[in-house]
Design a protein around this motif. Structure first.
Motif, PDB file in Angstrom:
ATOM      1  N   LEU A 194       0.824  -1.208   0.000  1.00 56.74           N
ATOM      2  CA  LEU A 194       0.000   0.000   0.000  1.00 56.74           C
ATOM      3  C   LEU A 194       0.857   1.257   0.000  1.00 56.74           C
ATOM      4  CD1 LEU A 194      -2.801  -1.018   2.475  1.00 56.74           C
ATOM      5  CD2 LEU A 194      -2.998  -0.718   0.043  1.00 56.74           C
ATOM      6  N   ALA A 195       1.979   1.220   0.740  1.00 56.77           N
ATOM      7  CA  ALA A 195       2.839   2.404   0.797  1.00 56.77           C
ATOM      8  C   ALA A 195       3.445   2.688  -0.571  1.00 56.77           C
ATOM      9  CB  ALA A 195       3.941   2.197   1.834  1.00 56.77           C
ATOM     10  N   GLY A 196       3.856   1.621  -1.289  1.00 60.07           N
ATOM     11  CA  GLY A 196       4.387   1.830  -2.636  1.00 60.07           C
ATOM     12  C   GLY A 196       3.356   2.449  -3.545  1.00 60.07           C
ATOM     13  N   LEU A 197       2.117   1.920  -3.489  1.00 59.35           N
ATOM     14  CA  LEU A 197       1.042   2.484  -4.317  1.00 59.35           C
ATOM     15  C   LEU A 197       0.783   3.935  -3.945  1.00 59.35           C
ATOM     16  CD1 LEU A 197      -1.481  -0.459  -4.432  1.00 59.35           C
ATOM     17  CD2 LEU A 197      -0.219   0.497  -6.332  1.00 59.35           C
ATOM     18  N   LEU A 198       0.825   4.226  -2.630  1.00 57.97           N
ATOM     19  CA  LEU A 198       0.522   5.595  -2.176  1.00 57.97           C
ATOM     20  C   LEU A 198       1.587   6.570  -2.657  1.00 57.97           C
ATOM     21  CD1 LEU A 198      -1.131   7.556  -0.583  1.00 57.97           C
ATOM     22  CD2 LEU A 198      -0.011   6.805   1.476  1.00 57.97           C
ATOM     23  N   VAL A 199       2.868   6.178  -2.526  1.00 53.95           N
ATOM     24  CA  VAL A 199       3.935   7.079  -2.986  1.00 53.95           C
ATOM     25  C   VAL A 199       3.837   7.277  -4.495  1.00 53.95           C
ATOM     26  CG1 VAL A 199       6.429   7.264  -3.266  1.00 53.95           C
ATOM     27  CG2 VAL A 199       5.487   6.548  -1.093  1.00 53.95           C
ATOM     28  N   MET A 200       3.514   6.186  -5.218  1.00 49.13           N
ATOM     29  CA  MET A 200       3.410   6.294  -6.670  1.00 49.13           C
ATOM     30  C   MET A 200       2.278   7.243  -7.057  1.00 49.13           C
ATOM     31  SD  MET A 200       3.794   2.962  -9.038  1.00 49.13           S
ATOM     32  CE  MET A 200       2.060   2.664  -9.232  1.00 49.13           C
ATOM     33  N   SER A 201       1.119   7.090  -6.417  1.00 45.26           N
ATOM     34  CA  SER A 201       0.003   7.959  -6.810  1.00 45.26           C
ATOM     35  C   SER A 201       0.242   9.399  -6.367  1.00 45.26           C
ATOM     36  CB  SER A 201      -1.313   7.422  -6.262  1.00 45.26           C
ATOM     37  OG  SER A 201      -1.224   7.199  -4.907  1.00 45.26           O
ATOM     38  N   SER A 202       0.967   9.602  -5.256  1.00 43.53           N
ATOM     39  CA  SER A 202       1.299  10.972  -4.868  1.00 43.53           C
ATOM     40  C   SER A 202       2.232  11.610  -5.893  1.00 43.53           C
ATOM     41  CB  SER A 202       1.966  10.990  -3.506  1.00 43.53           C
ATOM     42  OG  SER A 202       1.258  10.218  -2.602  1.00 43.53           O
ATOM     43  N   MET A 205       2.312  10.858  -8.964  1.00 42.95           N
ATOM     44  CA  MET A 205       1.502  11.149 -10.147  1.00 42.95           C
ATOM     45  C   MET A 205       0.711  12.434  -9.958  1.00 42.95           C
ATOM     46  SD  MET A 205       0.249   7.342 -11.020  1.00 42.95           S
ATOM     47  CE  MET A 205      -1.042   7.725 -12.164  1.00 42.95           C
ATOM     48  N   VAL A 206       0.225  12.694  -8.732  1.00 44.65           N
ATOM     49  CA  VAL A 206      -0.488  13.950  -8.469  1.00 44.65           C
ATOM     50  C   VAL A 206       0.411  15.131  -8.805  1.00 44.65           C
ATOM     51  CG1 VAL A 206      -1.490  15.398  -6.689  1.00 44.65           C
ATOM     52  CG2 VAL A 206      -1.939  12.976  -6.679  1.00 44.65           C
ATOM     53  N   VAL A 207       1.678  15.030  -8.423  1.00 42.52           N
ATOM     54  CA  VAL A 207       2.563  16.190  -8.561  1.00 42.52           C
ATOM     55  C   VAL A 207       3.116  16.308  -9.975  1.00 42.52           C
ATOM     56  CG1 VAL A 207       4.714  17.169  -7.742  1.00 42.52           C
ATOM     57  CG2 VAL A 207       3.120  16.194  -6.127  1.00 42.52           C
ATOM     58  N   PHE A 208       3.387  15.188 -10.644  1.00 44.48           N
ATOM     59  CA  PHE A 208       4.176  15.283 -11.868  1.00 44.48           C
ATOM     60  C   PHE A 208       3.417  14.993 -13.157  1.00 44.48           C
ATOM     61  CE2 PHE A 208       7.546  14.604  -8.694  1.00 44.48           C
ATOM     62  CZ  PHE A 208       8.220  15.778  -8.928  1.00 44.48           C
ATOM     63  N   LEU A 209       2.144  14.635 -13.094  1.00 42.71           N
ATOM     64  CA  LEU A 209       1.423  14.438 -14.351  1.00 42.71           C
ATOM     65  C   LEU A 209       1.078  15.789 -14.966  1.00 42.71           C
ATOM     66  CD1 LEU A 209      -1.043  11.472 -13.836  1.00 42.71           C
ATOM     67  CD2 LEU A 209       1.066  11.553 -15.109  1.00 42.71           C
ATOM     68  N   ALA A 247       5.985  11.294   6.129  1.00 41.66           N
ATOM     69  CA  ALA A 247       6.981  12.326   5.811  1.00 41.66           C
ATOM     70  C   ALA A 247       7.245  12.366   4.310  1.00 41.66           C
ATOM     71  CB  ALA A 247       8.279  12.049   6.565  1.00 41.66           C
ATOM     72  N   MET A 248       7.298  11.171   3.676  1.00 44.72           N
ATOM     73  CA  MET A 248       7.520  11.143   2.228  1.00 44.72           C
ATOM     74  C   MET A 248       6.362  11.796   1.495  1.00 44.72           C
ATOM     75  SD  MET A 248       9.089   7.343   1.868  1.00 44.72           S
ATOM     76  CE  MET A 248       8.961   7.224   0.103  1.00 44.72           C
ATOM     77  N   ILE A 249       5.136  11.474   1.915  1.00 45.66           N
ATOM     78  CA  ILE A 249       3.974  12.051   1.226  1.00 45.66           C
ATOM     79  C   ILE A 249       3.955  13.567   1.415  1.00 45.66           C
ATOM     80  CG2 ILE A 249       1.468  11.968   1.035  1.00 45.66           C
ATOM     81  CD1 ILE A 249       2.836   9.459   0.207  1.00 45.66           C
ATOM     82  N   PHE A 250       4.308  14.002   2.632  1.00 45.87           N
ATOM     83  CA  PHE A 250       4.333  15.449   2.888  1.00 45.87           C
ATOM     84  C   PHE A 250       5.372  16.128   2.002  1.00 45.87           C
ATOM     85  CE2 PHE A 250       5.420  19.315   5.053  1.00 45.87           C
ATOM     86  CZ  PHE A 250       4.207  19.764   5.526  1.00 45.87           C
ATOM     87  N   ALA A 251       6.547  15.486   1.853  1.00 48.11           N
ATOM     88  CA  ALA A 251       7.595  16.091   1.031  1.00 48.11           C
ATOM     89  C   ALA A 251       7.157  16.164  -0.426  1.00 48.11           C
ATOM     90  CB  ALA A 251       8.889  15.278   1.162  1.00 48.11           C
ATOM     91  N   ILE A 252       6.495  15.096  -0.905  1.00 45.23           N
ATOM     92  CA  ILE A 252       6.022  15.112  -2.300  1.00 45.23           C
ATOM     93  C   ILE A 252       5.024  16.243  -2.505  1.00 45.23           C
ATOM     94  CG2 ILE A 252       4.703  13.811  -3.989  1.00 45.23           C
ATOM     95  CD1 ILE A 252       5.932  11.276  -2.796  1.00 45.23           C
ATOM     96  N   GLY A 253       4.115  16.417  -1.510  1.00 46.20           N
ATOM     97  CA  GLY A 253       3.143  17.503  -1.619  1.00 46.20           C
ATOM     98  C   GLY A 253       3.812  18.860  -1.605  1.00 46.20           C
ATOM     99  N   LEU A 291       5.712  23.778  -4.605  1.00 47.64           N
ATOM    100  CA  LEU A 291       6.785  24.678  -5.024  1.00 47.64           C
ATOM    101  C   LEU A 291       6.990  24.681  -6.530  1.00 47.64           C
ATOM    102  CD1 LEU A 291       9.388  24.023  -2.220  1.00 47.64           C
ATOM    103  CD2 LEU A 291       7.923  25.990  -2.531  1.00 47.64           C
ATOM    104  N   VAL A 292       6.861  23.539  -7.198  1.00 45.12           N
ATOM    105  CA  VAL A 292       7.288  23.495  -8.597  1.00 45.12           C
ATOM    106  C   VAL A 292       6.140  23.610  -9.594  1.00 45.12           C
ATOM    107  CG1 VAL A 292       9.265  22.093  -7.968  1.00 45.12           C
ATOM    108  CG2 VAL A 292       7.228  20.995  -8.868  1.00 45.12           C
ATOM    109  N   ARG A 293       4.914  23.283  -9.215  1.00 47.33           N
ATOM    110  CA  ARG A 293       3.871  23.273 -10.241  1.00 47.33           C
ATOM    111  C   ARG A 293       3.448  24.684 -10.608  1.00 47.33           C
ATOM    112  NH1 ARG A 293       1.640  18.582 -12.320  1.00 47.33           N
ATOM    113  NH2 ARG A 293       0.679  20.100 -13.695  1.00 47.33           N
ATOM    114  N   ARG A 294       3.004  24.841 -11.863  1.00 47.09           N
ATOM    115  CA  ARG A 294       2.634  26.155 -12.368  1.00 47.09           C
ATOM    116  C   ARG A 294       1.147  26.233 -12.633  1.00 47.09           C
ATOM    117  NH1 ARG A 294       7.097  28.352 -15.092  1.00 47.09           N
ATOM    118  NH2 ARG A 294       5.712  30.029 -15.738  1.00 47.09           N
ATOM    119  N   ASN A 295       0.372  25.389 -11.985  1.00 45.79           N
ATOM    120  CA  ASN A 295      -1.082  25.397 -12.154  1.00 45.79           C
ATOM    121  C   ASN A 295      -1.698  25.497 -10.767  1.00 45.79           C
ATOM    122  OD1 ASN A 295      -3.786  24.591 -12.419  1.00 45.79           O
ATOM    123  ND2 ASN A 295      -3.322  23.511 -14.298  1.00 45.79           N
TER     124      ASN A 295
END
Lengths: 163, 100
Positions: free
Chosen positions: A11-19, A21-25, B12-18, B23-27
């Motif tokens: 689940l953690a792998g899926l969660l990091v992957m989908s996060s 995708m939220v940021v980089f798609l 912590a990883m999810i928070f960092a990704i958010g 910071l980087v997105r332009r939308n």
């Protein structure tokens, strides 16, 4: 390794992957769909952590209401040209729906549900949440309701078309 | 049972990704979605601590965070609609009227 630890890592792998995708798609609608997936996975984590009520609220409020609002604004603001539909996704979607229906049917036919009274007082039950919410946290609860009222009025005022 | 550290590292990883997304997105809409992701990472921490400390307060706080996040999303999206009416753009880089 324990079964729950293996489940956690999947689940953690899926969660990091989908996060990610939220940021980089690039497509905003795809980002929103990835965010729905991430919210569902977090709801599953809540269930694993004995917080069923919060998990249900997560699905209802976040993955339901807030994401519908996001999608509404996305489609309101930048109407992209509709992409040509691909047969592959139709097949994939039907397969997933069939699997889901099959598992639901299996649950409904042979699932002997536990006695609801026996699980009522375990940790994280809605009863315990409500007791804590309406005894120790009554004042924040009322403040939250006022906050939501302010948000409703503010949204109407902000998004209203100017005369 | 899964150790508490795993949940803390994951959130912590999810928070960092958010935070990277903010910071980087332009939308603007994606920026708001990244903020929701950060809030959810914090919620996961609260629930994990509530489970491992055996206290219900973490779950109550998560309910309040959800209410505040709903209000934040509503107001943010209303502001985005209002800004889009004026500027026909969702790029935060172009909103620099007050920048010195």
């Amino acid at each position: 390794m324990d079964l729950s630890v293996i489940l956690f890592f999947v689940l953690a792998g899926l969660l990091v992957m989908s996060s990610l995708m939220v940021v980089f798609l690039r497509n905003v609608v795809h980002c929103a769909m990835a965010l729905v997936a991430a919210l569902f996975l977090i709801a599953i984590f809540f269930l694993m952590l004995h917080a069923p009520m919060v998990g249900v609220l997560q699905v209802l409020v976040y993955a339901g209401a807030i994401m519908v609002l996001f999608l509404f604004v996305i489609m309101f603001l930048n109407p992209n040209t509709p992409e040509p539909r691909r047969k592959l996704w139709w097949g994939f979607g039907s397969l997933a729906a069939l699997l889901f229906a099959g598992s639901l049917a299996a649950l409904m036919t042979n699932g002997e549900s536990a006695d609801p009274m026996s699980v009522a007082e375990v940790f994280g039950s809605p009863e315990m949440l409500a007791k804590s919410l309406f005894t120790d946290f009554v004042l924040p609860f009322e403040i939250a309701s006022v906050l939501l009222l302010v948000a409703i009025i503010g949204a109407v005022v902000l998004a209203k078309r100017e005369p | 049972m899964v150790p508490l550290d795993y949940y803390l590292v994951l959130s912590a990883m999810i928070f960092a990704i958010g935070a990277i997304g903010v910071l980087v997105r332009r939308n603007l809409i994606v920026v708001l979605m990244s903020v929701e992701l950060m809030l959810n990472a914090v919620n996961l921490t609260f629930i994990a601590f509530s489970r491992y400390l055996g206290s219900m307060q973490g779950q109550v706080v998560v309910v309040f965070v959800m209410a505040v996040a709903a209000a934040e999303a509503v107001i943010g999206l209303a502001i985005i609609i209002s800004v889009f009416r004026h500027r026909r753009s969702l790029d935060p880089q172009e909103m620099q009227l007050l920048k010195w």
